[in-house]
Scaffold this active site. Sequence first.
Site, PDB file in Angstrom:
ATOM      1  N   SER A 126      17.161  51.282  65.377  1.00 30.22           N
ATOM      2  CA  SER A 126      16.843  50.016  66.047  1.00 30.22           C
ATOM      3  C   SER A 126      16.164  49.053  65.079  1.00 30.22           C
ATOM      4  CB  SER A 126      15.915  50.280  67.240  1.00 30.22           C
ATOM      5  OG  SER A 126      15.375  49.075  67.747  1.00 30.22           O
ATOM      6  N   TYR A 151       8.370  53.126  71.066  1.00 28.77           N
ATOM      7  CA  TYR A 151       9.833  53.170  70.913  1.00 28.77           C
ATOM      8  C   TYR A 151      10.215  53.043  69.438  1.00 28.77           C
ATOM      9  CZ  TYR A 151      14.670  51.549  70.942  1.00 28.77           C
ATOM     10  OH  TYR A 151      16.012  51.392  70.691  1.00 28.77           O
TER      11      TYR A 151
END
Length: 323
Positions: A126, A151
């Site tokens: 990501s 995350y």
Amino acid sequence: MKALITGIAGFIGFHTAARLSKAGWTVAGVDNLNDYYDPGLKRARLAALGDAVSFHELDIAAAVAFAKLIDDEQPDVIIHLAAQAGVRYSIENPFAYARSNLLGHLSVLEACRHAKNFSHLIYASSSSVYGGNKKTPFSETDPVDAPVSLYAATKKSDELMSATYAHLYGVQQIGLRFFTVYGPWGRPDMAYWTFTDKMLRGDPIPVFNHGRMRRDFTYIDDVVDCIAAIADKPPSFAGEDRPHRIYNIGNHTPVPLLDMIGALENATGRKAQMDMKDMQPGDVCETYADVDRLAADYGFNPATPIDKGLKQFVDWYRAYFNV
């Protein structure tokens, strides 16, 4: 050629399965169909794939069961897209990220380590790993050791685990740092989806950091073009001490949040009522992908501007929900 896709009922997994099966691949997929967002949407994606794929409902963190599935299916390529997504939700439910993103990724690596007739693993990272990086555009060679959300920390951890398995066991891997992927069949927790929903209902939309944000919005078709190309042919790792490479996948064109809202106003024909708010914890002001490495190795040239991509999404949204 045969691919196994984790997270096949998810947004990117669904589109990847559709593209590969259309190209003549044999496609198997796994998903646990969790309720982070409406499982009905995930089942609708699977229904749209139809008989083009074989589907297994399974939690990838169940390492023994997942390893058996890989042994049974014997894929040439594993495309690992399953993860607990979302920056903001990681503040509310951190243990979901430890299980899905850490244990799940380790389970996939162990299965790849022992897989028969296996070529390479493609896995989702990501743009969140860049944290509050002030240098733009973000390059794969930039330091990524200061995440601003759990995350992001799990995704950075996944990259480190993959590098280790490449070094110890020679597992060929390509990690993809996705930059704000959007489009039809997308995720309901993403801003472009929630804004569309609220604008069509006539409700105000929450605009964080008072709109002073920019995102490198990347249309799903451009993303899947890259995944399919890498599935067909991994990069050459000749001369490298470990067969592991990271690529940014972004549009290389950061869009101000207020411009994105303007594009949605044009696509929906509705004026946005904006509720200005402060920045949320774990968020960043800007994302911007340097895609030179991907362009050099795979000829990547993102071709979808934000106004066209959002029009495609809004058209799909209206049809799907009969709005």
